[in-house]
Design an enzyme around this catalytic site. Sequence first.
Site, PDB file in Angstrom:
ATOM      1  N   CYS A  87     -34.384 -85.823  20.998  1.00 60.47           N
ATOM      2  CA  CYS A  87     -35.521 -85.582  21.887  1.00 60.47           C
ATOM      3  C   CYS A  87     -36.394 -86.829  21.920  1.00 60.47           C
ATOM      4  CB  CYS A  87     -36.337 -84.392  21.369  1.00 60.47           C
ATOM      5  SG  CYS A  87     -37.773 -84.008  22.371  1.00 60.47           S
ATOM      6  N   HIS A 129     -32.779 -77.213  26.556  1.00 62.59           N
ATOM      7  CA  HIS A 129     -33.691 -78.042  25.760  1.00 62.59           C
ATOM      8  C   HIS A 129     -35.014 -78.252  26.504  1.00 62.59           C
ATOM      9  CE1 HIS A 129     -34.407 -81.698  23.050  1.00 62.59           C
ATOM     10  NE2 HIS A 129     -35.337 -81.809  23.971  1.00 62.59           N
ATOM     11  N   GLU A 130     -34.921 -78.599  27.791  1.00 63.82           N
ATOM     12  CA  GLU A 130     -36.145 -78.883  28.560  1.00 63.82           C
ATOM     13  C   GLU A 130     -36.961 -77.616  28.805  1.00 63.82           C
ATOM     14  OE1 GLU A 130     -37.107 -81.861  28.689  1.00 63.82           O
ATOM     15  OE2 GLU A 130     -35.149 -82.560  28.009  1.00 63.82           O
ATOM     16  N   HIS A 133     -39.135 -76.746  25.939  1.00 60.82           N
ATOM     17  CA  HIS A 133     -40.381 -77.528  25.859  1.00 60.82           C
ATOM     18  C   HIS A 133     -41.539 -76.813  26.544  1.00 60.82           C
ATOM     19  CE1 HIS A 133     -39.588 -81.367  23.928  1.00 60.82           C
ATOM     20  NE2 HIS A 133     -38.496 -81.563  24.642  1.00 60.82           N
TER      21      HIS A 133
END
Length: 151
Positions: A87, A129-130, A133
């Site tokens: 990341c 993953h995004e 966030h």
Amino acid sequence: MLLEILQVGSPVLRETCKTVTRFDPALCELLDNMKETLKEAKGAGLAAPQVGVPIRAVVVDVEEGYFEFINPKFIWKKGEQTGPEGCLSVKGKAGTVTRPDKVKIIFQDRNGDKYSLVARDFFARAVCHELDHLDGILYTDLSKDVHDAED
Ligand code: CO
């Protein structure tokens, strides 16, 4: 304009980001800057909170192309893949994460138009993953073997 990528420890990385309601020039400018910042960093994805803006917007740059997802939501997740992840907000580290290997999302573009998309393999990993966030989740929360990255 290149933006500063905030590192783990910055409180904004742990926020639940707000839904985007204004598809205005300020949003376009932010997305343009995130795209430039992502390219410069040679990353696969960047979420708005990583540049200090807690709104539900991410950019992804993978083999399949460059994408902007505003207000993205999962429709379904299928299968499983386990592999390495890093990341831009956790510099110099890597770790193994298990993710779905196929996902369908709905999202809006910078004009507010609605779309859906199916992502597989690494693209699915990047999307997961995004999107994490946007809810204040970092891959390091999901990995049991976070270690110094070699290179
Ligand atoms: Co990240």
